[in-house]
Design a protein around this motif. Structure first.
Motif, PDB file in Angstrom:
ATOM      1  N   THR A 244      47.173   7.565  -0.234  1.00  0.00           N
ATOM      2  CA  THR A 244      48.510   7.819  -0.926  1.00  0.00           C
ATOM      3  C   THR A 244      48.197   8.573  -2.103  1.00  0.00           C
ATOM      4  OG1 THR A 244      50.433   6.724  -1.554  1.00  0.00           O
ATOM      5  CG2 THR A 244      48.398   5.529  -2.326  1.00  0.00           C
ATOM      6  N   TRP A 245      49.240   9.378  -2.521  1.00  0.00           N
ATOM      7  CA  TRP A 245      49.466  10.028  -3.769  1.00  0.00           C
ATOM      8  C   TRP A 245      50.572   9.624  -4.451  1.00  0.00           C
ATOM      9  CZ3 TRP A 245      46.520  13.962  -6.080  1.00  0.00           C
ATOM     10  CH2 TRP A 245      45.222  14.211  -5.391  1.00  0.00           C
TER      11      TRP A 245
ATOM     12  N   ARG B 101      35.275   4.982   1.433  1.00  0.00           N
ATOM     13  CA  ARG B 101      35.908   5.151   3.002  1.00  0.00           C
ATOM     14  C   ARG B 101      35.061   4.749   3.857  1.00  0.00           C
ATOM     15  NH1 ARG B 101      37.097  10.947   0.450  1.00  0.00           N
ATOM     16  NH2 ARG B 101      39.313  10.691  -0.522  1.00  0.00           N
TER      17      ARG B 101
ATOM     18  N   ASN C 247      46.959  19.142  -5.752  1.00  0.00           N
ATOM     19  CA  ASN C 247      46.526  18.011  -5.157  1.00  0.00           C
ATOM     20  C   ASN C 247      45.800  18.082  -3.594  1.00  0.00           C
ATOM     21  OD1 ASN C 247      47.595  16.652  -7.234  1.00  0.00           O
ATOM     22  ND2 ASN C 247      49.246  15.907  -6.302  1.00  0.00           N
ATOM     23  N   ALA C 248      46.635  19.190  -2.867  1.00  0.00           N
ATOM     24  CA  ALA C 248      45.938  19.543  -1.795  1.00  0.00           C
ATOM     25  C   ALA C 248      44.476  20.029  -1.994  1.00  0.00           C
ATOM     26  CB  ALA C 248      46.858  20.549  -1.156  1.00  0.00           C
TER      27      ALA C 248
ATOM     28  N   GLY D 287      38.243  14.791   0.100  1.00  0.00           N
ATOM     29  CA  GLY D 287      38.566  14.390   1.425  1.00  0.00           C
ATOM     30  C   GLY D 287      39.801  13.562   0.939  1.00  0.00           C
ATOM     31  N   ARG D 288      40.592  13.269   1.987  1.00  0.00           N
ATOM     32  CA  ARG D 288      41.635  12.663   2.382  1.00  0.00           C
ATOM     33  C   ARG D 288      41.982  11.263   1.630  1.00  0.00           C
ATOM     34  NH1 ARG D 288      46.626  13.531   4.211  1.00  0.00           N
ATOM     35  NH2 ARG D 288      47.857  11.740   5.470  1.00  0.00           N
TER      36      ARG D 288
ATOM     37  N   GLU E 159      42.259  17.161  -2.297  1.00  0.00           N
ATOM     38  CA  GLU E 159      41.822  16.449  -1.171  1.00  0.00           C
ATOM     39  C   GLU E 159      40.779  17.476  -0.396  1.00  0.00           C
ATOM     40  OE1 GLU E 159      45.192  15.277   1.337  1.00  0.00           O
ATOM     41  OE2 GLU E 159      45.016  13.301   0.399  1.00  0.00           O
ATOM     42  N   ALA E 160      40.974  18.995  -0.335  1.00  0.00           N
ATOM     43  CA  ALA E 160      40.084  19.735   0.530  1.00  0.00           C
ATOM     44  C   ALA E 160      38.562  19.392  -0.140  1.00  0.00           C
ATOM     45  CB  ALA E 160      40.461  21.131   0.116  1.00  0.00           C
TER      46      ALA E 160
END
Length: 180
Positions: free
Chosen positions: A82-83, A41, A70-71, A78-79, A74-75
């Protein structure tokens, strides 16, 4: 070669594989995942996840449960840009379920990148075959459940996510059946 994007399989690649996991509390990142993603990133490489979730099609999980897991990913990691999730049963014959190229192509479209400028990292041959079918560059990171013959057939193999970082940032993927 440099990559515009790196796509990851979720279970067994970014996080510990818990079969049909619908509980975000069970999400455990694999060693090196956060470091690899942070490095990608910060260098402007787009990231995404391409994941078969047949538990939905089998009636073992709801889409809400998968989204909650999935959330949590990301937590912790990181973000992602796309998923792409295939909710279908393996016998549905859908074009998105890996080893078909649908998830990889959809992720590339969502990120605005060409498949040939994309690496796909996964732990089984279905991930490799999906990448190849889409025209992307596969990198296999074997786990104890990866079959030896799958490793032998993979064009590029990394011992772990730390090695993936070297492969995708050190002039791109080394080809020719590189094995750990």
């Amino acid at each position: 070669m440099t990559f515009d994007a790196v796509l990851f399989d979720r279970d067994g690649t970014l996080i510990r594989d818990v079969p049909y996991n619908g509980d975000p509390r069970l999400v455990e990142p694999l060693p090196g995942a956060r470091e690899l993603l942070d490095r990608l990133r910060t260098t402007g490489v787009r990231t995404g996840v391409v994941s078969n979730q047949s538990g939905i099609g089998r009636g073992l999980l709801s889409r809400t449960q998968v989204d909650a897991v999935n959330a949590r990913v990301e937590a912790l990691l990181g973000r992602f840009g796309t998923w792409q999730v295939c909710p279908h049963h393996p016998e549905d014959g859908c074009p998105c379920r890996k080893p078909e190229p649908g998830l990889v192509l959809a992720a590339c479209a969502a990120l605005g990148v060409a498949p040939e400028r994309t690496a796909v990292v996964g732990d089984i041959e279905a991930d490799v075959r999906a990448a190849l079918a889409a025209g992307a560059h596969p990198i296999m990171v074997p786990t104890p459940v990866t079959r030896p013959e799958e490793v032998d057939r993979a064009p590029t193999v990394a011992a772990d996510l730390h090695e993936v970082l070297a492969l995708v940032t050190d002039n791109g993927v080394r080809t020719g059946g590189a094995k750990p």
